[in-house]
Scaffold this active site. Structure first.
Site, PDB file in Angstrom:
ATOM      1  N   GLU A  16      -8.454  -0.053   4.808  1.00 50.34           N
ATOM      2  CA  GLU A  16      -9.077   1.423   4.025  1.00 50.34           C
ATOM      3  C   GLU A  16     -10.544   1.486   4.391  1.00 50.34           C
ATOM      4  OE1 GLU A  16      -8.514   0.656   0.067  1.00 50.34           O
ATOM      5  OE2 GLU A  16     -10.735   0.536  -0.379  1.00 50.34           O
ATOM      6  N   HIS A  52      -9.719  -6.268  -3.129  1.00 53.26           N
ATOM      7  CA  HIS A  52     -10.919  -5.260  -2.908  1.00 53.26           C
ATOM      8  C   HIS A  52     -11.922  -6.289  -2.364  1.00 53.26           C
ATOM      9  CE1 HIS A  52     -12.923  -1.482  -3.886  1.00 53.26           C
ATOM     10  NE2 HIS A  52     -11.829  -1.053  -3.670  1.00 53.26           N
ATOM     11  N   TRP A  72     -17.722  -5.300  -3.433  1.00 59.32           N
ATOM     12  CA  TRP A  72     -17.344  -4.584  -4.344  1.00 59.32           C
ATOM     13  C   TRP A  72     -15.972  -4.287  -4.013  1.00 59.32           C
ATOM     14  CZ3 TRP A  72     -15.508   0.450  -4.924  1.00 59.32           C
ATOM     15  CH2 TRP A  72     -15.023   0.825  -6.160  1.00 59.32           C
ATOM     16  N   GLU A  92       0.176   5.583  -0.402  1.00 59.08           N
ATOM     17  CA  GLU A  92      -0.644   5.548  -1.879  1.00 59.08           C
ATOM     18  C   GLU A  92      -0.827   7.112  -2.294  1.00 59.08           C
ATOM     19  OE1 GLU A  92      -4.680   4.245  -1.375  1.00 59.08           O
ATOM     20  OE2 GLU A  92      -4.752   3.410  -3.423  1.00 59.08           O
ATOM     21  N   ARG A  94      -3.694  -0.036   6.390  1.00 63.06           N
ATOM     22  CA  ARG A  94      -4.247   0.674   5.340  1.00 63.06           C
ATOM     23  C   ARG A  94      -5.205   1.671   5.594  1.00 63.06           C
ATOM     24  NH1 ARG A  94      -3.475   2.259   0.896  1.00 63.06           N
ATOM     25  NH2 ARG A  94      -4.987   1.288  -0.215  1.00 63.06           N
ATOM     26  N   TYR A 128     -13.266  -3.520 -10.872  1.00 60.68           N
ATOM     27  CA  TYR A 128     -12.290  -2.725  -9.983  1.00 60.68           C
ATOM     28  C   TYR A 128     -10.799  -2.304 -10.237  1.00 60.68           C
ATOM     29  CZ  TYR A 128      -9.767  -0.446  -6.491  1.00 60.68           C
ATOM     30  OH  TYR A 128      -8.961   0.666  -5.613  1.00 60.68           O
ATOM     31  N   GLU A 162      -3.596  -6.453  -0.925  1.00 59.98           N
ATOM     32  CA  GLU A 162      -4.457  -5.528  -0.052  1.00 59.98           C
ATOM     33  C   GLU A 162      -5.828  -6.100  -0.020  1.00 59.98           C
ATOM     34  OE1 GLU A 162      -4.459  -1.744  -1.666  1.00 59.98           O
ATOM     35  OE2 GLU A 162      -6.319  -1.306  -0.668  1.00 59.98           O
ATOM     36  N   ASP A 195      -4.452  -5.072  -5.343  1.00 60.71           N
ATOM     37  CA  ASP A 195      -5.643  -4.971  -4.263  1.00 60.71           C
ATOM     38  C   ASP A 195      -6.613  -6.145  -4.621  1.00 60.71           C
ATOM     39  OD1 ASP A 195      -7.692  -3.921  -2.744  1.00 60.71           O
ATOM     40  OD2 ASP A 195      -7.598  -1.745  -3.418  1.00 60.71           O
ATOM     41  N   ARG A 204       1.090  -0.374  -8.180  1.00 61.37           N
ATOM     42  CA  ARG A 204       0.038  -1.456  -8.022  1.00 61.37           C
ATOM     43  C   ARG A 204      -0.308  -1.656  -9.206  1.00 61.37           C
ATOM     44  NH1 ARG A 204      -6.105  -0.291  -5.423  1.00 61.37           N
ATOM     45  NH2 ARG A 204      -6.588   0.532  -7.714  1.00 61.37           N
TER      46      ARG A 204
END
Ligand code: KDG
Ligand code: MG
Length: 412
Positions: free
Chosen positions: A272, A222, A412, A349, A293, A159, A246, A220, A147
């Protein structure tokens, strides 16, 4: 086989972890991960005050019945606190059942479908030289998928970008991307989506030029983009053959992915922060994603994750189970046993825990040639060293949050 004890252990080696330990009248024990980053004590209370008293005297073999009882009898369904608590019970019961069968857990899930689970690591850097250095370090550690997260010009903290280097458990050195900070208040980071969208395609162009076309690359987003911004990013990354993009949009709105999908063939991964199969209903049925995820820890455990993956299999959607450092070694072991056993495994991951964590949680997993294997000890293959755990009391820690230049709070 009756449950005679239910203990909730909070320990903070490197970071906070919440673990449920169930004991049976025959002396077998099982562990479940209940760690919810930044809200750990809410799950501790849920387990101690509302779940543990209901488990005593129950038949430890009845995993599905216990799951349905905890989910349905609460009346209030879903949500990360509830589902992390139920996950811990589910995983601890699978651990006990596999120990009772004298088999590694993956055998009870159908047996191994592969020799190991392809894992991806987190490379990052505030600029390209630092990023390339991080990618090389991950390749040296044996990772075969990586990643990529970088700093964005004009933004101070972002992040996924490592801030320091720390000693890691059994595979040398790593960059530490743990975003939760031990402090009484959450740290403030800054964000600018337009600056990010201008910067990221050039980063992937440079990474491909440096490391070639073979290496699977992940990124990602995020949760920070609107659907049209995410569509634009997905399209601009197409020349770099991404393994996945992602969390390109906030996870609450499943319909957002329709728009993204219409505009890009970059594979999409999400989930996630999901906690039930219902969060995937539209996404799987309409084939709006390519990878699931969810974390076993945040989605009610192994039993519902297996059901989500069986549903996803009908649409050729694969697993990409969440595995940052806030998933404890117990949660990681559960994910690896499941990943080894399901046919539609995609990637796992694997961020790697620190040395102190690896002393508290004694583990039987291996990471070799880029593949994770949970080992062949009966059960999950993880035991909690209670003396070590007792050395690290809980410390207040929060995930950061974002503000835009004008002061607006952003995802975030
Ligand atoms: O607790 C939050 C982290 O788990 C999350 O920020 C990590 O996005 C993440 C990832 O993909 O690992
Ligand atoms: Mg993520």
């Amino acid at each position: 086989m009756k449950i005679t004890k239910a203990e909730v252990i909070v320990t903070s080696p490197d970071r906070n972890f919440v673990t449920l330990k169930l004991t049976t009248d025959g002396g077998l024990t099982g562990l479940g991960d209940a760690t919810l980053n930044g809200r750990e004590l809410a799950v501790v209370s849920y387990l101690k005050d509302h779940v543990a008293p209901l488990l005593l005297g129950k038949d430890a073999h009845k995993i599905e019945d216990t799951w349905q009882f905890l989910y349905r009898s609460a009346y209030w369904r879903r949500g990360p606190v509830t589902m992390a608590a139920i996950a811990a019970v589910d995983v601890a019961l699978w651990d006990i059942k596999a120990k009772a069968a004298n088999m590694p857990l993956y055998q009870l899930l159908g047996g191994a479908c592969r020799t190991g689970c392809l894992a991806y690591g987190h490379a990052s850097g505030k600029d390209l030289p630092e990023l390339f250095d991080s990618v090389r370090k991950h390749l040296e550690l044996g990772y075969r998928a990586i990643r990529i997260q970088t700093g964005v010009p004009g933004l101070k903290a972002i992040y996924g970008v490592a801030s320091n280097v720390v000693a890691a458990g059994n595979v040398g050195k790593r960059y530490d991307h743990e975003p939760a900070q031990r402090a009484p208040l959450p740290a403030e980071e800054d964000w600018d989506t337009r600056a990010y969208l201008r910067h990221i395609p050039g980063v992937f162009e440079a990474v491909r030029a440096e490391f070639g076309p073979e290496l699977p690359l992940l990124h990602d987003g995020h949760h920070r983009m609107t659907p049209i911004q995410a569509a634009k990013l997905g399209k601009s990354l197409e020349p770099y053959d991404m393994f996945w993009l992602e969390d390109c949009t906030p996870a609450e709105n499943q319909e957002a992915l329709r728009l993204v999908r219409r505009h890009t063939i970059t594979p999409l991964a999400i989930g996630e922060i999901f906690n039930t199969v219902w969060d995937y209903q539209t996404l799987i049925r309409e084939q709006l994603i390519d990878y699931v995820r969810s974390a076993v820890t945040h989605t009610g455990g192994i039993s519902p994750m297996k059901k989500i993956m069986d549903y996803a299999a009908q649409y050729q959607i694969k697993s990409g189970i969440h595995g940052p450092t806030d998933i404890s070694p117990v949660g990681m072991a559960a994910a690896t046993h499941l990943g080894l056993a399901i046919h539609n495994f995609g990637i796992q991951e694997y961020m790697q825990h620190g040395a102190a964590t690896n002393h508290v949680f004694e583990q039987s997993f291996t990471f070799s040639g880029g593949l994770l294997h949970p080992g062949d000890k009966p059960g999950l293959g993880v035991e909690l060293n209670m003396d070590e755990a007792g050395k690290y009391p809980y410390q207040t820690a929060y995930l950061p949050f974002n503000r835009l230049a004008d002061g607006t709070v952003h995802d975030w």
